[in-house]
Design an enzyme around this catalytic site. Structure first.
Site, PDB file in Angstrom:
ATOM      1  N   ASP A 125       0.808  -1.310  -0.089  1.00 55.94           N
ATOM      2  CA  ASP A 125       0.000   0.002  -0.005  1.00 55.94           C
ATOM      3  C   ASP A 125       0.909   1.187  -0.113  1.00 55.94           C
ATOM      4  O   ASP A 125       2.081   1.277   0.352  1.00 55.94           O
ATOM      5  CB  ASP A 125      -0.992  -0.064   1.255  1.00 55.94           C
ATOM      6  CG  ASP A 125      -0.304  -0.095   2.553  1.00 55.94           C
ATOM      7  OD1 ASP A 125       0.586  -0.744   2.704  1.00 55.94           O
ATOM      8  OD2 ASP A 125      -0.808   0.537   3.417  1.00 55.94           O
ATOM      9  N   GLU A 173       0.011  -1.495   5.560  1.00 55.35           N
ATOM     10  CA  GLU A 173       1.077  -1.304   6.705  1.00 55.35           C
ATOM     11  C   GLU A 173       1.009   0.442   7.011  1.00 55.35           C
ATOM     12  O   GLU A 173       0.947   0.667   8.048  1.00 55.35           O
ATOM     13  CB  GLU A 173       2.133  -1.107   5.886  1.00 55.35           C
ATOM     14  CG  GLU A 173       3.649  -0.969   6.798  1.00 55.35           C
ATOM     15  CD  GLU A 173       4.127   0.324   6.746  1.00 55.35           C
ATOM     16  OE1 GLU A 173       4.972   0.309   7.844  1.00 55.35           O
ATOM     17  OE2 GLU A 173       3.724   0.958   6.199  1.00 55.35           O
TER      18      GLU A 173
HETATM   19 ZN   LIG Z   1       6.823   2.263   4.115  1.00 52.81          ZN
END
Ligand SMILES: [Zn+2]
Length: 387
Positions: free
Chosen positions: A77, A139
């Site tokens: 992401d 993340e």
């Molecule tokens: Zn990163």
């Protein structure tokens, strides 16, 4: 043996950047691309979807089916581009003056592209230790993908010994970072007329006592900094970032929310805070609130608990990184990564990747082509250690 080339890497990065994998959107189109990429190399691949099925982690393995492999890990992401002033389309990679521009080029699709280019070569080798690739979702919003992935690895009995997380460090070896625990604590009181405070439960006043307690804990942690700590600041921190509640000046506040975070240096810091809050809430605040209203309450929602990466005396990951990068020292950083989650799962973890955190999350994000070249060199030395 075919060695990954920078041209190959650039071409792959160009394709990865074109997938707008902003954390709040699905990453499945990119995961399909990755799955077929690894599938064509003959890797063993599994996808692990999140609850609503719109995002997934990918885990791919080259080499033998056994313990002791090396995991190359990165997140799929990227952060949003809204409100940022880009001079070109963020999802179309542009090369200019030795740099590659585009959202995620630095954080951290540049590393992913190096991994894929390396995988092409590694697939032709006779690896004696497995080489794994772990590409996660979410993340940037709390490491949710990695949290699920380490559990899945344990469930499948996969026991890699080393994890290299390629977050942008300008190829410096990073052996530690603080944890990042984020919470929202909601106070539900009992509304009433401002002239009769004793008949209601003022959620704001209880929240204020909670915050004052948090500030006291912050001071306490400050006094407990470990000697020789390389963190800046060297102690665990607590911070209240947002608060809202109440309906008006003359109404007893029926609700209040406190958004706060702590950044523990050691896991014991977090335990101390949790224990102390537990006592405050269950022995003091809640009984007082409940004495007036049964429906009053306090609830803490865990937004994310990203483990810190603790510096350890013996580290296989650090030894390997010294060998393949030529570094003879390692640093600590202020930003959180997925490394602590791997470490907590018993995997020796280390961080080293191309690009600078300075460029991450900003408009006109870029990675230096030279950084990608250094990364390819590191990965090719790594792969030669696995044959
Ligand atoms: Zn990163």
């Amino acid at each position: 043996m075919s060695v990954a080339t920078i041209e190959d890497t650039k071409q792959i990065l160009d394709q990865l950047v074109a997938f707008p994998t902003i954390s709040h959107d699905s990453n499945l189109a990119m995961l399909d691309y990755l799955a077929s990429f690894f599938g064509q190399l003959g890797a063993r691949v599994f996808l692990q979807h999140n609850k609503d099925g719109e995002k997934a982690n990918l885990f791919a393995t080259l080499g033998p089916e056994k313990d002791g492999g090396v995991v190359l890990s990165g997140h799929s992401d990227v952060v949003p581009v809204e409100g940022q002033n880009w001079s070109s389309d963020p999802f179309k990679m542009v090369e200019r003056d030795g740099r590659l521009y585009g959202r995620g080029t630095c954080d951290m699709k540049g590393f992913l592209a190096c991994c894929l280019a390396t995988a092409r070569g590694a697939a032709e080798l006779n690896l004696v230790r497995p080489l794994h690739f772990a590409f996660t979702y979410d993340e940037e919003v709390g490491c949710f993908g990695a949290q699920a992935l380490v559990k899945e690895l344990a469930r499948r009995n996969f026991r890699p010994s080393v994890a290299l997380i390629g977050e942008p460090t300008m190829m410096r070896v990073i052996e530690g970072h603080k944890g990042c625990y984020e919470y929202t604590t909601n106070f539900v009181g009992l509304e009433g007329h401002g002239s009769q405070p004793d008949l209601g439960v003022n959620a704001i006043e209880y929240a204020a006592r909670f915050i004052t307690h948090l500030m006291g804990l912050g001071e306490k942690l400050k006094g407990q900094a470990m000697a020789g700590s390389r963190f800046d600041p060297p102690w665990a921190t607590i911070q209240v970032g947002r608060i809202f509640g109440g309906a008006g000046r003359n109404i007893i506040a029926g609700n209040c929310s406190v958004e706060w975070e702590m950044r523990p240096v050691q896991r014991s810091d977090a335990a101390l805070v949790k224990e102390s809050l537990d006592t405050l809430i269950n022995q003091h605040l809640l009984p007082e609130m409940k004495a007036v209203s049964h429906s009053a309450g306090i609830e803490t929602i865990v937004v994310g608990e990203v483990e810190g990466l603790q510096v350890v005396a013996q580290s296989e990951a650090r030894d390997i990184l010294y060998e393949i990068t030529g570094a003879n020292g390692a640093d600590v950083v202020a930003f959180g990564t997925e490394a602590g989650l791997f470490q907590e799962a018993g995997i020796s973890a280390i961080i080293c990747g191309p690009g600078s955190i300075e460029q991450a999350h900003k408009p006109n994000e870029f990675v230096d082509i030279d950084q990608l070249k250094s990364c390819l060199k590191m990965l090719s030395r790594l792969q030669s250690k696995l044959v």
